[in-house]
Design an enzyme around this catalytic site. Structure first.
Site, short mmCIF file in Angstrom:
data_model
loop_
_atom_site.label_atom_id
_atom_site.label_comp_id
_atom_site.label_asym_id
_atom_site.label_seq_id
_atom_site.Cartn_x
_atom_site.Cartn_y
_atom_site.Cartn_z
CE LYS A 245 23.00 -29.01 6.84
NZ LYS A 245 21.80 -28.42 7.44
CE LYS B 100 20.11 -31.37 3.83
NZ LYS B 100 19.07 -30.98 4.93
#
Ligand code: C2G
Length: 133
Positions: free
Chosen positions: A45, A47
């Site tokens: 992701k 992130k």
């Protein structure tokens, strides 16, 4: 017993997340949250979380709407999760609209909910960063 599931990172837990969890729980009787692991966040992701998986899990388990937290380790686990946890409804924010319609083929209701405006983990980080300078 209607079983609902949702997926996410839920870093720096905020009222936008809580609004999602409250509405998700209202669609059934039992809410499972598949929480993105640290590895899934960083590798898949892109992130970087402020809180690690255990800390994010502990926060979510403290939320009255959440009945169970399980790890989300890959994009592909959703279909097996639906079967393994006997899910009736899949819920996620409408920023994902259309992306998980394939789950309907498994007999799962797919619900995209409006996001809570003006709040996001990214926004929180940016606001905190700018207040330091
Ligand atoms: N959300 C919301 N309103 C906001 C912020 C987030 O309704 N202001 C919702 C998102 O739409 C999502 C959930 O809260 O349904 C969790 O948000 P994130 O942690 O950003 O989740 P995301 O990174 O979108 O992960 O496999 C699916 C992914 O794991 C979803």
């Amino acid at each position: 017993m209607k079983r609902v599931i949702t997926y996410g990172t839920f870093d720096l837990l905020h009222y936008g997340h809580i609004n999602l969890l409250r509405r998700a729980k209202a669609l059934g009787d039992y809410l499972i949250v598949a929480l993105s692991t640290d590895e899934f966040n960083s590798v898949q992701k892109g992130k970087k979380c402020y809180f690690n998986y255990e800390q994010r899990k502990e926060l979510l388990e403290s939320v009255r709407y959440v009945d169970l937290v399980i790890p989300e380790t890959c994009w592909e686990q959703k279909a097996t999760d639906m079967k393994e946890y006997h899910i009736d409804t899949f819920v996620i924010g409408e920023d994902w609209k259309g992306k998980f319609d394939y789950l309907k083929d498994l007999g799962v209701e797919v619900v995209y909910l409006p996001r809570t405006p003006e709040i996001s983990t990214t926004q929180i980080k940016e606001d905190l960063d700018s207040s330091r300078h």
